[in-house]
Structures are given as structure tokens and as C-alpha cells.
Design a protein around this motif. Sequence first.
Motif, PDB file in Angstrom:
ATOM      1  N   TYR A  94       0.811  -1.216   0.000  1.00  0.00           N
ATOM      2  CA  TYR A  94       0.000   0.000   0.000  1.00  0.00           C
ATOM      3  C   TYR A  94       0.850   1.274   0.000  1.00  0.00           C
ATOM      4  CZ  TYR A  94      -3.677  -3.287   1.264  1.00  0.00           C
ATOM      5  OH  TYR A  94      -4.556  -4.340   1.267  1.00  0.00           O
ATOM      6  N   GLY A  95       2.154   1.130   0.114  1.00  0.00           N
ATOM      7  CA  GLY A  95       3.013   2.290   0.346  1.00  0.00           C
ATOM      8  C   GLY A  95       3.306   3.129  -0.887  1.00  0.00           C
ATOM      9  N   MET A  96       4.082   4.182  -0.683  1.00  0.00           N
ATOM     10  CA  MET A  96       4.490   5.072  -1.777  1.00  0.00           C
ATOM     11  C   MET A  96       5.433   4.327  -2.718  1.00  0.00           C
ATOM     12  SD  MET A  96       7.127   7.501   0.412  1.00  0.00           S
ATOM     13  CE  MET A  96       7.555   8.621  -0.910  1.00  0.00           C
ATOM     14  N   LYS A  97       5.629   4.867  -3.909  1.00  0.00           N
ATOM     15  CA  LYS A  97       6.466   4.184  -4.885  1.00  0.00           C
ATOM     16  C   LYS A  97       7.917   4.102  -4.409  1.00  0.00           C
ATOM     17  CE  LYS A  97       3.795   5.130  -9.034  1.00  0.00           C
ATOM     18  NZ  LYS A  97       3.820   5.610 -10.426  1.00  0.00           N
ATOM     19  N   LYS A 117      -1.356  -9.575   8.051  1.00  0.00           N
ATOM     20  CA  LYS A 117      -1.803  -8.216   8.369  1.00  0.00           C
ATOM     21  C   LYS A 117      -0.870  -7.532   9.368  1.00  0.00           C
ATOM     22  CE  LYS A 117      -6.380  -7.075   7.075  1.00  0.00           C
ATOM     23  NZ  LYS A 117      -7.606  -6.369   7.450  1.00  0.00           N
ATOM     24  N   TRP A 176      -1.734  -1.342  12.642  1.00  0.00           N
ATOM     25  CA  TRP A 176      -1.731   0.029  12.161  1.00  0.00           C
ATOM     26  C   TRP A 176      -0.558   0.869  12.710  1.00  0.00           C
ATOM     27  CZ3 TRP A 176      -3.062   2.431   8.225  1.00  0.00           C
ATOM     28  CH2 TRP A 176      -3.154   3.825   8.209  1.00  0.00           C
ATOM     29  N   TYR A 204       2.427   1.408  10.474  1.00  0.00           N
ATOM     30  CA  TYR A 204       2.252   2.401   9.405  1.00  0.00           C
ATOM     31  C   TYR A 204       2.525   3.809   9.949  1.00  0.00           C
ATOM     32  CZ  TYR A 204      -0.152  -1.049   6.394  1.00  0.00           C
ATOM     33  OH  TYR A 204      -0.465  -2.129   5.613  1.00  0.00           O
ATOM     34  N   ASN A 254       6.410   4.452   4.372  1.00  0.00           N
ATOM     35  CA  ASN A 254       5.715   3.222   3.978  1.00  0.00           C
ATOM     36  C   ASN A 254       5.976   3.050   2.486  1.00  0.00           C
ATOM     37  OD1 ASN A 254       4.016   2.236   6.363  1.00  0.00           O
ATOM     38  ND2 ASN A 254       3.534   4.429   6.312  1.00  0.00           N
ATOM     39  N   SER A 261       6.097   0.786  -1.136  1.00  0.00           N
ATOM     40  CA  SER A 261       5.630  -0.345  -1.935  1.00  0.00           C
ATOM     41  C   SER A 261       6.659  -0.682  -3.007  1.00  0.00           C
ATOM     42  CB  SER A 261       4.302  -0.008  -2.623  1.00  0.00           C
ATOM     43  OG  SER A 261       4.504   0.920  -3.675  1.00  0.00           O
ATOM     44  N   ASN A 304       2.462  -2.335  -6.627  1.00  0.00           N
ATOM     45  CA  ASN A 304       1.204  -2.385  -5.878  1.00  0.00           C
ATOM     46  C   ASN A 304       0.422  -3.660  -6.175  1.00  0.00           C
ATOM     47  OD1 ASN A 304       1.132   1.075  -6.460  1.00  0.00           O
ATOM     48  ND2 ASN A 304       1.301   0.190  -4.434  1.00  0.00           N
ATOM     49  N   PRO A 338      -0.580   4.088  -4.730  1.00  0.00           N
ATOM     50  CA  PRO A 338       0.540   4.322  -3.812  1.00  0.00           C
ATOM     51  C   PRO A 338       0.193   5.419  -2.806  1.00  0.00           C
ATOM     52  CG  PRO A 338       1.331   4.188  -6.078  1.00  0.00           C
ATOM     53  CD  PRO A 338      -0.171   4.223  -6.144  1.00  0.00           C
ATOM     54  N   SER A 339       0.569   5.210  -1.562  1.00  0.00           N
ATOM     55  CA  SER A 339       0.170   6.140  -0.498  1.00  0.00           C
ATOM     56  C   SER A 339       1.208   6.163   0.618  1.00  0.00           C
ATOM     57  CB  SER A 339      -1.184   5.680   0.062  1.00  0.00           C
ATOM     58  OG  SER A 339      -1.474   6.327   1.265  1.00  0.00           O
ATOM     59  N   ARG A 340       1.517   7.372   1.109  1.00  0.00           N
ATOM     60  CA  ARG A 340       2.479   7.485   2.218  1.00  0.00           C
ATOM     61  C   ARG A 340       1.950   6.879   3.507  1.00  0.00           C
ATOM     62  NH1 ARG A 340       6.733  11.091   1.922  1.00  0.00           N
ATOM     63  NH2 ARG A 340       6.759  11.975  -0.155  1.00  0.00           N
ATOM     64  N   ARG A 341       0.662   7.074   3.751  1.00  0.00           N
ATOM     65  CA  ARG A 341       0.021   6.600   4.986  1.00  0.00           C
ATOM     66  C   ARG A 341      -1.267   5.911   4.577  1.00  0.00           C
ATOM     67  NH1 ARG A 341       3.594   7.052   8.865  1.00  0.00           N
ATOM     68  NH2 ARG A 341       4.892   8.840   8.426  1.00  0.00           N
ATOM     69  N   GLY A 342      -1.641   4.869   5.261  1.00  0.00           N
ATOM     70  CA  GLY A 342      -2.959   4.296   5.023  1.00  0.00           C
ATOM     71  C   GLY A 342      -3.019   3.436   3.784  1.00  0.00           C
ATOM     72  N   LYS A 343      -4.232   3.061   3.444  1.00  0.00           N
ATOM     73  CA  LYS A 343      -4.453   2.138   2.340  1.00  0.00           C
ATOM     74  C   LYS A 343      -5.446   2.773   1.387  1.00  0.00           C
ATOM     75  CE  LYS A 343      -3.690  -2.007   5.163  1.00  0.00           C
ATOM     76  NZ  LYS A 343      -4.157  -3.366   5.487  1.00  0.00           N
ATOM     77  N   VAL A 345      -7.473   2.016  -1.794  1.00  0.00           N
ATOM     78  CA  VAL A 345      -7.885   0.902  -2.628  1.00  0.00           C
ATOM     79  C   VAL A 345      -9.019   1.348  -3.549  1.00  0.00           C
ATOM     80  CG1 VAL A 345      -8.782  -1.446  -2.629  1.00  0.00           C
ATOM     81  CG2 VAL A 345      -7.271  -0.693  -0.779  1.00  0.00           C
ATOM     82  N   GLU A 354      -9.041   3.659   3.650  1.00  0.00           N
ATOM     83  CA  GLU A 354      -9.123   3.098   5.003  1.00  0.00           C
ATOM     84  C   GLU A 354      -7.988   3.664   5.816  1.00  0.00           C
ATOM     85  OE1 GLU A 354      -9.524  -1.224   5.368  1.00  0.00           O
ATOM     86  OE2 GLU A 354      -9.377  -1.260   3.187  1.00  0.00           O
ATOM     87  N   GLU A 355      -8.289   4.194   6.948  1.00  0.00           N
ATOM     88  CA  GLU A 355      -7.189   4.590   7.840  1.00  0.00           C
ATOM     89  C   GLU A 355      -7.558   4.228   9.265  1.00  0.00           C
ATOM     90  OE1 GLU A 355      -4.353   7.777   7.547  1.00  0.00           O
ATOM     91  OE2 GLU A 355      -5.592   8.608   5.954  1.00  0.00           O
ATOM     92  N   GLY A 356      -6.629   3.688   9.953  1.00  0.00           N
ATOM     93  CA  GLY A 356      -6.843   3.380  11.354  1.00  0.00           C
ATOM     94  C   GLY A 356      -7.845   2.264  11.589  1.00  0.00           C
ATOM     95  N   LEU A 402      -7.338  -0.931  10.332  1.00  0.00           N
ATOM     96  CA  LEU A 402      -6.710  -2.182   9.934  1.00  0.00           C
ATOM     97  C   LEU A 402      -6.784  -3.161  11.079  1.00  0.00           C
ATOM     98  CD1 LEU A 402      -3.668  -0.389   8.386  1.00  0.00           C
ATOM     99  CD2 LEU A 402      -5.859  -0.825   7.351  1.00  0.00           C
TER     100      LEU A 402
END
Lengths: 188, 188
Positions: free
Chosen positions: A87-90, A114, A117, A120, A126, A128, A131, B166-171, B173, B184-186, B188
Amino acid sequence: MKIYVLRIGHRPERDKRITTHVGLTARAFGAKGFILAPCDEKILEKLKSVERRWGRFLEIIECTNSPLGYVRRWKKEGGKVVHLTMYGMKVDDAIDEIKKSNPQRLLIIVGAEKVPWEYYEHADWNVSVGNQPHSEVAALAVFLDRLFEGKELYREPEGAQIKILPSRRGKEVVDAAEESRGTEEGTL
Amino acid sequence: MKIYVLRIGHRPERDKRITTHVGLTARAFGAKGFILAPCDEKILEKLKSVERRWGRFLEIIECTNSPLGYVRRWKKEGGKVVHLTMYGMKVDDAIDEIKKSNPQRLLIIVGAEKVPWEYYEHADWNVSVGNQPHSEVAALAVFLDRLFEGKELYREPEGAQIKILPSRRGKEVVDAAEESRGTEEGTL
């Protein structure tokens, strides 16, 4: 930059081989430490035996049953944290930032299924490696390979009892203790 | 260049998870086909379900109980063969040669434990990703990543039901069927 790898969420029955691959990949691709959570002495012993036979790359091989405490201490002591997650940044963006930040100590968190949280949130990055679903072993290897720009392979560890020479055909193995070189062909 | 990955020496009980990681890594890092030997329908079904959900990268997902015959046919039809082994030539030297040779079809053989001698002989390139023991999953990922010069990650498969941003924090989707994006944040 000194890199340690923290493997979390290890389930001794289910993850034995994958976690061993994570540890060996950490060692082969340039990490200086491997920390396993929760504890599983068999995995640590396997890694230690590889270090004895193949030479020393790792200065720390240990385990903890409170990995979140380990991460908090690491950060308190000024270390930075990468968490590998699909789920992270590139990865290239993250590596650019890490190189600019140039931390002395970098902890790479590798989860099993899993990941809670809190990891993260504690992570400075974070990250990836693509993805798509694949493998934490692949993610760790490619992250380290790109971070070190491919220069981490073919380093020579100290104190190796055995060494392999790259070869187009066959197996060229050096017994460092006897300083002799044996070539095996057709006898595999 | 069209790349297929042939996983040989699979032991259904022991290698289930590692072989699944090999297959997912082949898919995520740019291969167009995955062939498993010997047959294990559970692994193929797992890969097919990932293709249905995450999108189509693989044009072939199949198995064979005569992998050496598969390799011979591949070569007879003009394809080239890489065998990943810690005893092989250095990966960068091999990739230089492969690019010069520019084969239309490249088969990458990934072994489990001991690989029979015939594969070393049939391979156009026996390639090491480092000469230290680590993981066939790591070796395959780094070989493909270097061959494609990092451009294989973050491709977009066709027909995905689900996509991660791609995301620095969280998911982040995306449900491609509903074309909606959930964050989704927090939770998980």
C-alpha cells in the motif's frame, strides 16, 4: 548507512521457510542486522550457521517479543524506519527521499500477513515495491538492490569457510580453509 | 522479449508457499507465463484467482510433469533459456549478453533444492544473483527487475477488479467494478 531488517508477525509453524528466506535475503543484499519477532531460535540458528560457513555480514542476529517497543527505541535513538507494504508510496520516490535524508541507521520492517496500524504510523516511509500482491522476500530484495544501486551483490564477507566463483557452466567452489579450489562438473 | 518462468522441483507439501511466492513474483515483475513442475493444481488456482481479482498479466498458467521435455521443446522452437543458480555467472554480465542476443522468447528456470545437471547444460545462461545462499524468490525478483531496468513495477494489468494507489500513509484501494475509491485509515 547501516541497515537492520525487522521481521514481524512470524508464525513459527507456517512461516518457517519464508522467514528464513527473509533473513538470508537481508544478509545477502546488504543488511547488517536481522531481528525476528516473535522469537524462534531455529531461524536464528539457521542464520548463524550460514554466517559461520559463508562468512560474516551480520553484526546482529537476534529476536524480540515486543517488536513495537523495538521500533520505538530505534526511533528514540535517532534511527529512521521503512515499512515495506504493497500500500506504500512508490519505491523510487521513497529511495530518493531516504538518500536525501541520509540516515545513519535505517530499520526495514517486513511483515507477514496483516500488519498492525501502529507500524504504518511509526514508519518514516511506507514503501511499496509495486502495488501488486507478490512476496515480502521479493520486496525486500528489490528494495535493497535499488537502494544500494546493485553494488551489494558479490561483496566478500569475512571469515568464509566456503566461497563460490561465478561460472557459466558447472560449480566452482573454493574451500577457504584449505585454500584449494575444486571444480565439480557432471557430478551434481 | 516475452518471458516465461518455469518452476521445477516443486514439492507440494514443503514448497507450497515458496512456490506461490515464485509465481506471484513472476507475475508482478513482468513475466507473461508461469509453468509449474510437477503439477500442483492448488498453486495454479491461487495464481488464477489473483489474475481474476488483480488483473491479467499472465497469458499462460500451466503445469507439466516433464519439465526437461518442456525445456527441450522451448529451445527447439528457437527460445532461449536462463537458469538461476548461485553458481552461475554474474547477473549483470548475463543481462548484457541477453540484451545483445535479444531473444524473442526467454524461459527462466527457477529450481527448488538440487537441480539436475541437464538444466545447467541446456541453459544458454546459468545466472547467479549474488554467490551467497538466499532465496529463489529474491533471485527471480532481482533478475527481472534488473532485466527490465525497474520499468516493470507499477504497470497496469487489464481487467482488474481491485487496484491499490501508492500512499504514504494508510491504504488507498480502488474498486474498479464500482469505480469508487475508498480510503481506510486506522481501521486495519
